[in-house]
Structure formats: C-alpha cells, structure tokens
Design a protein around this motif. Structure first.
Motif, PDB file in Angstrom:
ATOM      1  N   TYR A  39       0.786  -1.437  -0.064  1.00  0.00           N
ATOM      2  CA  TYR A  39      -0.072  -0.206   0.091  1.00  0.00           C
ATOM      3  C   TYR A  39       0.919   1.112  -0.065  1.00  0.00           C
ATOM      4  O   TYR A  39       1.842   1.196   0.763  1.00  0.00           O
ATOM      5  N   ILE A  40       0.303   2.110  -0.709  1.00  0.00           N
ATOM      6  CA  ILE A  40       1.086   3.687  -0.571  1.00  0.00           C
ATOM      7  C   ILE A  40       0.211   4.275   0.543  1.00  0.00           C
ATOM      8  O   ILE A  40      -1.101   4.106   0.664  1.00  0.00           O
ATOM      9  N   VAL A  41       0.823   4.694   1.610  1.00  0.00           N
ATOM     10  CA  VAL A  41       0.202   5.675   2.634  1.00  0.00           C
ATOM     11  C   VAL A  41       0.547   7.114   2.390  1.00  0.00           C
ATOM     12  O   VAL A  41       1.855   7.392   2.456  1.00  0.00           O
ATOM     13  N   ILE A  42      -0.401   7.851   2.705  1.00  0.00           N
ATOM     14  CA  ILE A  42      -0.386   9.274   2.700  1.00  0.00           C
ATOM     15  C   ILE A  42      -0.763   9.951   3.865  1.00  0.00           C
ATOM     16  O   ILE A  42      -1.912   9.596   4.611  1.00  0.00           O
ATOM     17  N   LEU A  43      -0.027  10.755   4.451  1.00  0.00           N
ATOM     18  CA  LEU A  43      -0.295  11.321   5.972  1.00  0.00           C
ATOM     19  C   LEU A  43      -0.104  12.829   6.170  1.00  0.00           C
ATOM     20  O   LEU A  43       0.896  13.343   6.127  1.00  0.00           O
ATOM     21  N   PRO A  44      -1.110  13.149   5.790  1.00  0.00           N
ATOM     22  CA  PRO A  44      -1.258  14.787   6.039  1.00  0.00           C
ATOM     23  C   PRO A  44      -1.019  15.548   7.142  1.00  0.00           C
ATOM     24  O   PRO A  44      -1.499  14.934   8.264  1.00  0.00           O
ATOM     25  N   ASN A  45      -0.448  16.556   7.271  1.00  0.00           N
ATOM     26  CA  ASN A  45      -0.206  17.471   8.351  1.00  0.00           C
ATOM     27  C   ASN A  45      -1.242  18.602   8.064  1.00  0.00           C
ATOM     28  O   ASN A  45      -1.030  19.764   8.277  1.00  0.00           O
ATOM     29  N   ARG A  46      -2.597  18.028   8.449  1.00  0.00           N
ATOM     30  CA  ARG A  46      -3.980  18.818   8.490  1.00  0.00           C
ATOM     31  C   ARG A  46      -3.884  19.821   9.635  1.00  0.00           C
ATOM     32  O   ARG A  46      -3.054  19.715  10.614  1.00  0.00           O
ATOM     33  N   ARG A  47      -4.941  20.813   9.514  1.00  0.00           N
ATOM     34  CA  ARG A  47      -5.041  21.819  10.474  1.00  0.00           C
ATOM     35  C   ARG A  47      -5.271  20.917  11.818  1.00  0.00           C
ATOM     36  O   ARG A  47      -5.593  19.937  12.151  1.00  0.00           O
ATOM     37  N   GLY A  48      -4.329  21.568  12.796  1.00  0.00           N
ATOM     38  CA  GLY A  48      -4.340  21.275  14.254  1.00  0.00           C
ATOM     39  C   GLY A  48      -3.167  20.583  14.836  1.00  0.00           C
ATOM     40  O   GLY A  48      -2.988  20.265  15.727  1.00  0.00           O
ATOM     41  N   MET A  49      -2.522  20.243  13.630  1.00  0.00           N
ATOM     42  CA  MET A  49      -0.967  19.558  13.927  1.00  0.00           C
ATOM     43  C   MET A  49       0.090  20.944  14.528  1.00  0.00           C
ATOM     44  O   MET A  49       0.329  21.635  13.778  1.00  0.00           O
ATOM     45  N   PRO A  50       0.818  20.440  15.522  1.00  0.00           N
ATOM     46  CA  PRO A  50       1.956  21.453  15.955  1.00  0.00           C
ATOM     47  C   PRO A  50       2.967  21.282  14.871  1.00  0.00           C
ATOM     48  O   PRO A  50       3.053  20.129  14.097  1.00  0.00           O
ATOM     49  N   GLY A  51       3.930  22.114  14.518  1.00  0.00           N
ATOM     50  CA  GLY A  51       4.962  22.322  13.847  1.00  0.00           C
ATOM     51  C   GLY A  51       4.771  23.044  12.707  1.00  0.00           C
ATOM     52  O   GLY A  51       5.687  23.484  11.804  1.00  0.00           O
ATOM     53  N   TRP A  52       3.660  24.031  12.513  1.00  0.00           N
ATOM     54  CA  TRP A  52       3.441  24.824  11.588  1.00  0.00           C
ATOM     55  C   TRP A  52       2.741  25.888  12.107  1.00  0.00           C
ATOM     56  O   TRP A  52       2.068  26.854  11.361  1.00  0.00           O
ATOM     57  N   GLY A  53       3.121  26.543  13.079  1.00  0.00           N
ATOM     58  CA  GLY A  53       2.820  27.865  13.853  1.00  0.00           C
ATOM     59  C   GLY A  53       1.651  27.471  14.854  1.00  0.00           C
ATOM     60  O   GLY A  53       0.817  26.410  14.654  1.00  0.00           O
ATOM     61  N   VAL A  54       1.363  28.286  15.640  1.00  0.00           N
ATOM     62  CA  VAL A  54       0.602  28.140  16.642  1.00  0.00           C
ATOM     63  C   VAL A  54      -0.758  28.307  16.331  1.00  0.00           C
ATOM     64  O   VAL A  54      -1.768  27.494  16.640  1.00  0.00           O
ATOM     65  N   LYS A  55      -1.047  29.288  15.359  1.00  0.00           N
ATOM     66  CA  LYS A  55      -2.441  29.299  14.678  1.00  0.00           C
ATOM     67  C   LYS A  55      -2.721  28.032  14.004  1.00  0.00           C
ATOM     68  O   LYS A  55      -4.087  27.712  14.334  1.00  0.00           O
ATOM     69  N   TRP A  56      -2.038  27.476  13.304  1.00  0.00           N
ATOM     70  CA  TRP A  56      -2.496  26.314  12.526  1.00  0.00           C
ATOM     71  C   TRP A  56      -2.720  25.151  13.678  1.00  0.00           C
ATOM     72  O   TRP A  56      -3.877  24.407  13.261  1.00  0.00           O
ATOM     73  N   ASN A  57      -1.968  25.200  14.718  1.00  0.00           N
ATOM     74  CA  ASN A  57      -2.346  24.086  15.791  1.00  0.00           C
ATOM     75  C   ASN A  57      -3.565  24.489  16.286  1.00  0.00           C
ATOM     76  O   ASN A  57      -4.534  23.509  16.815  1.00  0.00           O
ATOM     77  N   GLU A  58      -3.901  25.691  16.542  1.00  0.00           N
ATOM     78  CA  GLU A  58      -5.269  26.050  17.368  1.00  0.00           C
ATOM     79  C   GLU A  58      -6.561  26.221  16.382  1.00  0.00           C
ATOM     80  O   GLU A  58      -7.692  25.989  16.866  1.00  0.00           O
ATOM     81  N   ASP A  59      -6.192  26.088  15.194  1.00  0.00           N
ATOM     82  CA  ASP A  59      -7.369  26.411  14.214  1.00  0.00           C
ATOM     83  C   ASP A  59      -8.482  25.104  14.140  1.00  0.00           C
ATOM     84  O   ASP A  59      -9.433  25.104  13.687  1.00  0.00           O
ATOM     85  N   ILE A  60      -8.035  23.975  14.821  1.00  0.00           N
ATOM     86  CA  ILE A  60      -9.133  22.865  14.666  1.00  0.00           C
ATOM     87  C   ILE A  60     -10.109  22.858  15.798  1.00  0.00           C
ATOM     88  O   ILE A  60     -11.109  22.234  15.925  1.00  0.00           O
ATOM     89  N   SER A  61      -9.726  23.560  17.062  1.00  0.00           N
ATOM     90  CA  SER A  61     -10.359  23.701  18.284  1.00  0.00           C
ATOM     91  C   SER A  61     -11.969  24.101  17.943  1.00  0.00           C
ATOM     92  O   SER A  61     -11.984  25.333  17.075  1.00  0.00           O
ATOM     93  N   LYS A  62     -12.919  23.569  18.079  1.00  0.00           N
ATOM     94  CA  LYS A  62     -14.280  23.791  17.878  1.00  0.00           C
ATOM     95  C   LYS A  62     -14.636  23.801  16.357  1.00  0.00           C
ATOM     96  O   LYS A  62     -15.622  24.297  15.807  1.00  0.00           O
ATOM     97  N   ASP A  63     -13.979  23.094  15.564  1.00  0.00           N
ATOM     98  CA  ASP A  63     -13.884  22.874  14.169  1.00  0.00           C
ATOM     99  C   ASP A  63     -13.556  21.735  13.658  1.00  0.00           C
ATOM    100  O   ASP A  63     -12.878  21.351  12.755  1.00  0.00           O
ATOM    101  N   TRP A  64     -13.677  20.569  14.398  1.00  0.00           N
ATOM    102  CA  TRP A  64     -13.297  19.217  14.259  1.00  0.00           C
ATOM    103  C   TRP A  64     -13.759  18.703  12.889  1.00  0.00           C
ATOM    104  O   TRP A  64     -13.202  17.970  12.191  1.00  0.00           O
ATOM    105  N   GLY A  65     -15.013  18.921  12.449  1.00  0.00           N
ATOM    106  CA  GLY A  65     -15.569  18.468  10.868  1.00  0.00           C
ATOM    107  C   GLY A  65     -15.371  19.279  10.006  1.00  0.00           C
ATOM    108  O   GLY A  65     -16.039  19.253   9.027  1.00  0.00           O
ATOM    109  N   GLY A  66     -14.521  20.518  10.258  1.00  0.00           N
ATOM    110  CA  GLY A  66     -14.297  21.657   9.124  1.00  0.00           C
ATOM    111  C   GLY A  66     -13.429  21.502   8.372  1.00  0.00           C
ATOM    112  O   GLY A  66     -13.216  20.483   7.760  1.00  0.00           O
ATOM    113  N   GLN A  67     -12.290  22.321   8.391  1.00  0.00           N
ATOM    114  CA  GLN A  67     -11.120  22.532   7.788  1.00  0.00           C
ATOM    115  C   GLN A  67     -10.189  21.263   7.623  1.00  0.00           C
ATOM    116  O   GLN A  67      -9.711  20.952   6.759  1.00  0.00           O
TER     117      GLN A  67
END
Length: 701
Positions: A506-534
């Motif tokens: 299998y090929i496996v793709i692992l996105p660093n989607r919104r909410g993950m640390p390492g891309w700035g504090v805002k990127w990390n925080e953006d998932i809170s209260k938006d779990w099913g969104g961006q």
C-alpha cells in the motif's frame, strides 16, 4: 488528548522467525557485534507484523558523569510469555564497545550513575547497585510494596519517592469492611474514572525518607491527607519531582483540585516543600494551564519548567519558563517563538537550554541562549540546530562536541545518536535493530505539498511500497492522525506502522492537516471547535491531489485512523462522496453527545468542542460536526476496533458505530478488545489487531 532490539548472532540468525520470537533474551546482542558478512548472508524480504514485534525497543538510561559511558536499555517482546523483557547495556563512547550490564528476568531502569561508576537502578520495585567496571549486583532495599519514581537528594542522604495512599472509601471493600467479597464503587462527584481505571480512592503522593546504605527511615507524606495526585494522573512520573540544589526543599507537580474541578481543569502547579518546616509554596501561582517538569540549572542558580497559558487547553502552546529563585523573577523564554516545546535540557555551562519541538513534519533540536540578566527585556535568541528527515525524540545528555539524543524515522525504531554541533549531523551510537532492518526491503518516504481548500500549503508524508514502480497502480491509504493536536512526523509506531503497511503493497499518505503542531501556533489552534470543518477538508484536499498521480489506483483508496483519526474516519464515511472503498476506525468518537456524557477529561471536551451539548452555542459541534448525524450517507465497508477499558473514548462509541453500520446493511466488522484501553498493549492482542487490519484491507480494498 490521547495522550505516544535485536536479532540473533551468527548461526542463530538462521533460525525460523517463530523460534527467534520465542527465544529467551539471551539472544539480545547489540548489532555492532555482528559481522557484515553475517548480515549479507540474510535474504531480503518485505516486513511482516511478526518482524515488527521482533524489533528491540531501545531506551536511553543515562550518561556517566565523565561522559565516557552510555547506559541504555533494550526490551524484547516474548510472544510465548506475552510480555516484554528489558536488560541494560553499557556502551563505551571511546571505543564503541558494548557489554551487557544486566541480564536478570524482569526490567531494570537506571536512577543515577555515580562518579565512581556505581549505577543505582530500580529492579522489581527495589533499589540495586552495580558498578560499570565490574562486580556483582547488590540489592539495596527490601521495601514492602516497592518504591516508585525515586529521586535521590543531592547529598544522597534522603530519597524522594511516590506511593498510593487510600484517602476515599469509593470501593465497597474499603467502605464496608465486613463485605470483603463485594466489588462495587460508590461516587458523589466526578473524576470517578480516568484513562483505563476507576478511581478506587487511592491517590499517588510524594514521600521523603532518610536513606543510608539501603536503609530507609520513616517516610513523610508531603501531601498528607490531601486528595490530590502527584505524580499527576494518569501518566506522570519521576519528572514531576526534583530536589533543590541544596537539598533543603522538594519541588513537585500537582493539580490541587478535586471532583468536577479536577475533571474540568488542566491547572497543575509547581509546589516547593521545605523539608525542615513543612511549609509549601506555589511557585507558579497565577499561571493557569499545565506547569510541568521543573528542572534546576547545573549550577543551581536558575529554575526552569514547561508551561501552558490556558486552563482547560491541554494542547496549548508549551513554553519554557525561567525563574531566578533568589528573586522569584520569571521570564517566558519562548513566548515570542511560533511553536510548542516537547521537552528540554540544560547545557552544562548553564548558558543554553536545548529543547525538541515539532517543525514542518519533523521534530528537531533547538537552542535558547539563556539571558544573564532577567531584567533585560530583549527577546532570547532561539535557533534550530538540527534539520533532516528524522525526529529527535529526546535529549539524553551533553558531550564536549555535541548532544546524545534519541531519534526515529518512519522506517526505523528508536536508536541513540550523537549529534555533532560542528557538522550538524547524527551518528549512531546504538545499532540494535540494524541487522534486522538489513533483512527487510526498503520503503521510500517523501514529503509532498498540496493546496488546501482555503489556499494554504498543506504538507503530507508519503511512504511507498518496496520496489515501487511508478508505471504500476497501487492501492492507497489516507492516514488520519489522532490528538487532534498531535503531530504526524517521522515517529515510529509498533502498531500504526506505516513501514509495515507499505510493505504489504500500500501507498500511505499522511497529511499534516489543521490542528497539528509544527506549522505555527495558529495552525495548531485552528482545529478547536472546528473538528468536522477545515481539518476534514484538508484530508480530502490531500487525497484528491495525490489521486491525480498515475500510480494511484483511484478505485482502491482507503481511510484509516485512531482516536480523533477514528472520528475523522467516521466523519469521512458520511461526506467522502465515493472517494473511499474501505474504512478502518480505531477507538473513534462516533456520537459527540454520548461521548461528552461519558469521557473523563472534561476539560478537553469543554475546550475543543466548546462545552456541553445542552448549551445552544455548541450546536454545530453536536450536529454538523457529529458523525452520527451523517450516518444516512454511510455506504462504505468499515472495520471498527474498540477497547473495553478505554475511558477516553468509551466503549459505546465503537458499539454504536458498528450497530448503525449493521442496521444500514453496510459491510462492517467489530473487533472488540475487552482488556485494552485506548491503545493495544498486549503482544498477542497486537498480532490479532494487525491480522484483522490487513485481512480487512485484503477483503475490501
């Protein structure tokens, strides 16, 4: 939220996989003792689940004070005994020679290495001593119930340790002494269960006792009859304690809250307890989030700890606080830096603090230049000092020319390395699993950028099967990370092994989607209260972009994940619009309403979901972002794993999802693990997990 070595020598290498797995750990020899010729005699093959569990698991135990010897542990898992066996090894940093330091059945952990070479270590709950230069091991203590989280005072005359103290009669056998065969729990408040166990009324407390040649005096309970945990529950350990440099006081981490207040807060503090007077002072008074890991500088003149700002936000930016104990003056050394700290260590000259932190899909080394004068308000200089396609997972110690660190890759389990300041390169100190990996076909890992639906750059790791041929078509798996604010980096997992998945074709793709640390504090925080969104749209953007590659078989794409990743799979099941042919969810959140009513760390739900389901301002969380509200569109085969002792994502979540799929006529399977929590800890259960995982993919993808 959710809250995460070696094969045999010479002829033994030719023994079958099954036999090797069942052998007693006398085969634990460091790879450096195996000749290249023997390695080359082994044929290459694709990794299997059994290979994964035959790997040695390396732990860094410490450097000798003279910096000449590294002690490390290696654990091997016995499928016969269904448990691991850990021994200690000593590596000479001068000539790289390795000798086995302990070999007793059990698991040894180093507590300290003294200047004369004496190693004090914990074994079966007791303290033992053995010298690096030879001699027999000597048992020092024989304490009923054993000792946990031991820290020695600077002069070695006292010890700090923890043990559980019964303070509340929650269990019927404690409340009703005449009914010893009863098994009932009675509660009047929250915090009735945590992680994988019900609260039985016992609280971990720190104790101080005199210590002379293994003899321990009367132990003093620092917290006395207070119903608080220190170390903090459920994962706190010896890092929650430290002695002051003069040995006159003890610092400990504690969340001094009870009941509902405990379940809805992350406000741990650093407390100082004066041994002579018994007085306690809160050093982090007014700091409302997690305050953890107090550490004094080598010269004892400065104190540092890690701190989060917001009460109830467990994935907040983690900063390093510097304190001058003589004036109580505090400085946040990383407040101006757009990242979050995993762990840190002082330099020997007191001039720097090294730390590790996620950055752009990896975890790297950083250094802070510690200000001499805390009154000067210039921003401390922070520099990234390592870079590469690997994770630095911990700092073991400092040498003259570099640091000793632990490191992983997606295709290599933990080993210990020397990081050279001058060359900025990693050089292996342990090679425990090299011989094993030499027998396996390689899986290539590459980074990839995609444009997210909102125009932001979205990074993903992609891992390819052995002997990848771009002219062929491959089934592909989208991995959905948990957390939700956990990083997808170059970490190594013994369950979610992407190397193993790729090795099965299998090929496996692992996105660093919104909410993950390492891309700035805002990127990390953006998932809170938006779990099913961006974040969900990020997953779809990543897989849509990758599906354009000619080697991706668009008719054979699956989505997999655990925890928030399991929630993501449940959400995708209702919104993927035909993208996926197969789905796998492990301990995922299915109904946000019932989850809020049964999970234990309510501070997490209050912050990330917005709060309770009966509060109208949170309506979107419990409707649009609730997987159960999208079940009407479920039509994709789904495998559901659920742990019976998972109180973070309780059993009803998996059962509800399976029942819904069954009643809708969707091909589905439930793998219920009654003895597992949010993870899978048993070796036999882990093998079942792997077999069911890959059998499902063969059936459906």
């Amino acid at each position: 939220m959710y809250m995460n070595k070696l094969s045999v020598l010479a002829a033994a290498l030719l023994i079958s996989v099954t036999t090797v797995a069942q052998r007693k750990p006398e085969v634990k020899i460091d790879k450096s003792l195996i000749t290249t010729k023997v390695q080359e005699s082994l044929g290459k093959k694709n990794m299997t689940a059994m290979d994964l569990w035959e790997l040695g698991r390396v732990s860094a135990e410490g450097l000798s004070p003279d910096g000449k010897t590294l002690l490390y542990g290696v654990s091997y898992y016995s499928l016969n005994d269904n448990k691991s066996e850990k021994d200690l090894f000593a590596l000479s940093l001068a000539d790289k020679s390795v000798k086995q330091f302990t070999a007793e059945a059990g698991g040894e952990s180093v507590l300290k290495i003294e200047a004369n070479g004496d190693v004090i270590y914990s074994f079966k709950g007791q303290l033992w001593r053995k010298n690096l230069h030879g001699g027999a091991a000597v048992q020092l203590t024989d304490v009923e119930g054993g000792l946990e989280n031991v820290k020695f005072s600077p002069d070695g005359k006292h010890i700090l340790f923890s043990k559980a103290v019964l303070l509340k009669n929650y269990h019927s056998v404690d409340k009703y002494k005449d009914l010893p065969k009863s098994n009932i729990y009675i509660y009047d408040d929250l915090d009735y269960r945590h992680w994988d166990s019900f609260n039985d009324g016992r609280f971990n407390h720190p104790f101080i006792a005199s210590y002379t040649d293994g003899k321990i005096g009367e132990a003093l309970d620092i917290l006395k009859d207070e119903p608080y945990y220190s170390p903090t529950a459920p994962f706190g350990g010896a890092e929650d304690f430290t002695w002051s440099p003069d040995g006159k006081s003890v610092l400990y981490v504690c969340k001094k809250k009870f009941g509902k207040d405990y379940a809805t807060s992350t406000n741990t503090d650093i407390y100082e307890y004066e041994v002579a007077t018994g007085k306690t002072k809160n050093l982090s008074e007014g700091m409302l989030g997690y305050d953890t890991n107090p550490v004094f500088s080598p010269d004892g003149k400065r104190l540092s700890w890690m701190s989060m700002k917001t009460d109830g936000y467990e994935a907040d930016k983690n900063d390093i606080i510097l304190v001058d104990p003589s004036t109580s003056q505090k400085v946040n050394l990383t407040a101006h830096w757009d990242g979050t700290v995993n762990s840190f260590a002082w330099s020997k000259d007191n001039k720097k603090i090294y730390f590790v932190a996620p950055t752009r899909g990896t975890v790297q080394l950083f250094a802070i230049h510690v200000p001499v004068n805390l009154n000067v308000r210039s921003l401390p200089v922070i520099e990234q000092i390592s870079d590469g396609q690997f994770d630095i997972t911990g700092i073991v110690g400092e040498l003259k020319d570099g640091l000793v660190v632990t490191s992983t890759k997606m295709t290599q389990a933990t080993e210990i390395y020397h990081y050279a300041f001058k060359s900025k390169k990693l050089a292996p100190l342990t090679t425990v699993n090299d011989a094993h990996y030499a027998r396996l076909n390689e899986t290539k890992v590459e980074g990839r950028f995609t444009k997210a639906s909102d125009g932001e750059d979205l990074f993903s790791w992609v891992i390819y099967p052995p002997d990848f041929d771009p002219t062929k078509k491959y089934p592909t798996l989208l991995f959905c990370q948990g957390g939700p604010q956990s990083a997808t980096t170059q970490g190594y997992s013994f369950r979610w092994s992407f190397q193993l998945m790729a090795s099965q074709g299998y090929i496996v793709i692992l996105p660093n989607r919104r909410g993950m640390p390492g891309w700035g504090v805002k990127w990390n925080e953006d998932i809170s209260k938006d779990w099913g969104g961006q974040a969900i749209r990020d997953y779809l953007s990543a897989i849509d972009d990758f599906s354009k590659e000619s080697y991706v078989d668009k008719s054979r794409i699956g989505a997999i994940g655990a925890s928030y990743g399991g929630y993501s799979v449940f959400m995708l099941a209702g919104v993927h619009e035909g993208r996926f042919k197969s789905l796998i969810s492990h301990c995922g959140l299915f109904d946000m309403t019932s989850w809020y009513g049964t999970t234990e760390e309510l501070f997490f739900a209050n912050h990330d979901l917005g709060g309770a389901y009966w509060d109208k301002k949170n309506e979107k969380t419990y409707t649009d972002f609730n997987p159960i509200k999208h079940v009407d569109k479920w039509n994709t085969p789904i495998l559901i794993f659920q742990g019976g002792k998972d109180y973070r994502v309780p059993i009803g979540q998996g059962l509800e999802a399976f029942q819904a799929a069954q009643l809708k006529g969707v091909k589905s399977r439930l793998v219920y693990m009654p003895d597992e929590n949010h993870w899978v800890l048993s070796g036999h259960n882990a093998q079942v997990w792997q077999r069911e995982f890959f059998d499902w993919l063969k059936e459906t993808l």
